[in-house]
Motif scaffolding. Structure first.
Motif, PDB file in Angstrom:
ATOM      1  N   GLY A  45      32.989  66.984  30.675  1.00 39.01           N
ATOM      2  CA  GLY A  45      33.026  68.384  30.312  1.00 39.01           C
ATOM      3  C   GLY A  45      31.874  69.180  30.902  1.00 39.01           C
TER       4      GLY A  45
ATOM      5  N   SER B  53      33.484  61.563  27.775  1.00 40.39           N
ATOM      6  CA  SER B  53      34.193  62.844  27.714  1.00 40.39           C
ATOM      7  C   SER B  53      33.231  64.023  27.818  1.00 40.39           C
ATOM      8  CB  SER B  53      34.985  62.947  26.399  1.00 40.39           C
ATOM      9  OG  SER B  53      36.085  62.075  26.399  1.00 40.39           O
ATOM     10  N   ARG B  54      32.096  63.916  27.145  1.00 45.24           N
ATOM     11  CA  ARG B  54      31.124  65.013  27.204  1.00 45.24           C
ATOM     12  C   ARG B  54      30.581  65.192  28.620  1.00 45.24           C
ATOM     13  NH1 ARG B  54      26.836  64.100  22.550  1.00 45.24           N
ATOM     14  NH2 ARG B  54      27.171  61.951  23.185  1.00 45.24           N
TER      15      ARG B  54
ATOM     16  N   GLU C  72      39.804  59.971  25.310  1.00 45.82           N
ATOM     17  CA  GLU C  72      40.599  60.806  24.420  1.00 45.82           C
ATOM     18  C   GLU C  72      39.750  61.436  23.313  1.00 45.82           C
ATOM     19  OE1 GLU C  72      43.657  61.495  25.032  1.00 45.82           O
ATOM     20  OE2 GLU C  72      44.017  60.045  26.622  1.00 45.82           O
ATOM     21  N   ASP C  73      38.523  60.962  23.169  1.00 42.67           N
ATOM     22  CA  ASP C  73      37.620  61.460  22.130  1.00 42.67           C
ATOM     23  C   ASP C  73      36.646  62.456  22.758  1.00 42.67           C
ATOM     24  OD1 ASP C  73      35.852  61.942  20.096  1.00 42.67           O
ATOM     25  OD2 ASP C  73      35.129  59.881  19.927  1.00 42.67           O
ATOM     26  N   PRO C  74      36.768  63.739  22.434  1.00 43.12           N
ATOM     27  CA  PRO C  74      35.881  64.739  23.052  1.00 43.12           C
ATOM     28  C   PRO C  74      34.415  64.546  22.709  1.00 43.12           C
ATOM     29  CG  PRO C  74      37.200  65.722  21.293  1.00 43.12           C
ATOM     30  CD  PRO C  74      37.742  64.343  21.516  1.00 43.12           C
ATOM     31  N   ALA C  75      34.113  63.745  21.687  1.00 48.26           N
ATOM     32  CA  ALA C  75      32.730  63.514  21.295  1.00 48.26           C
ATOM     33  C   ALA C  75      32.105  62.307  21.990  1.00 48.26           C
ATOM     34  CB  ALA C  75      32.632  63.328  19.776  1.00 48.26           C
ATOM     35  N   SER C  76      32.894  61.535  22.721  1.00 53.33           N
ATOM     36  CA  SER C  76      32.355  60.347  23.384  1.00 53.33           C
ATOM     37  C   SER C  76      31.476  60.759  24.558  1.00 53.33           C
ATOM     38  CB  SER C  76      33.476  59.439  23.875  1.00 53.33           C
ATOM     39  OG  SER C  76      34.123  60.001  25.011  1.00 53.33           O
TER      40      SER C  76
END
Length: 202
Positions: free
Chosen positions: A180, A176-177, A169-173
């Motif tokens: 992406g 998640s990166r 849920e954290d786009p900075a983790s």
């Protein structure tokens, strides 16, 4: 609330089994119990044959079939996405073992050590206390480590940095990166289990 997930980069995995050994050391699982496994396959034909490696572990599904079939509520999904097993409720019926499409659950049997003729080592005597015979055991994403802000043991041990872990849920983790940047896939998508483990293909 965090929703933990892992991304495994198959281009980086070299099949060293460091993740398997780190998991065994961290959790002192019994001799025949492996929460982390690496499936090794040979592909191609000589002279172009090669080995491929697929690390597998509990997929921490959003829709876990193991939870659905558990008659006592021992298997449960936590708010952070980790699928847990309450050994006080588990009766060892094995329904969840059969229901898991990823074959990542094991019923603890009588806990023999690695050196059967010598009995249990001191490490085994101490570590096996956490693994109750007759109950189901599985990967927990090292929930004890994660609770203290640490990464799972398999992630730390990977020399090729093939494993990325974090809050989906954290786009900075890191996880998640990675999702992406790359097109990743999950195992057996047709089952709609929604695993939290992703793979970046070779």
């Amino acid at each position: 609330m965090a929703r933990y997930g892992m991304v495994i980069d198959l281009k980086r995995c070299v099949g060293c089994f460091a993740c398997v050994m780190a998991c065994k050391a961290e959790h002192t699982t019994p001799a025949k119990v492996f929460w982390n496994k690496v499936i090794v396959e040979e592909r191609g034909t000589y002279p172009n044959a090669r080995l491929t490696f697929l690390p597998v572990l509990c997929n921490q599904c959003a829709n876990p079939p193991c939870e659905t079939v558990c008659p006592t509520g021992a298997t449960h999904k936590r708010p952070d996405g980790i699928v847990g097993v309450d050994t006080k409720k588990c009766i060892g019926c094995g329904y969840c073992v059969v229901a898991c499409p990823y074959r990542q659950r094991t019923v603890n049997e009588k806990q023999g050590g690695y050196f059967t003729a010598k009995g249990l080592t001191k490490l085994e005597q101490q570590g096996y206390q956490q693994h109750q015979s007759g109950t189901v055991t599985k990967c927990t994403f090292c929930q004890e480590r994660v609770a203290h802000g640490k990464l799972p043991a398999c992630v730390i041990a990977c020399p090729a940095k093939a494993r990325l872990f974090g809050d989906l849920e954290d786009p900075a983790s890191e996880s998640s990166r990675a999702l992406g940047r790359y097109t990743a896939y999950r195992l057996l998508p047709g089952l709609n289990t929604e695993p939290a483990v992703y793979y970046i293909p070779e």
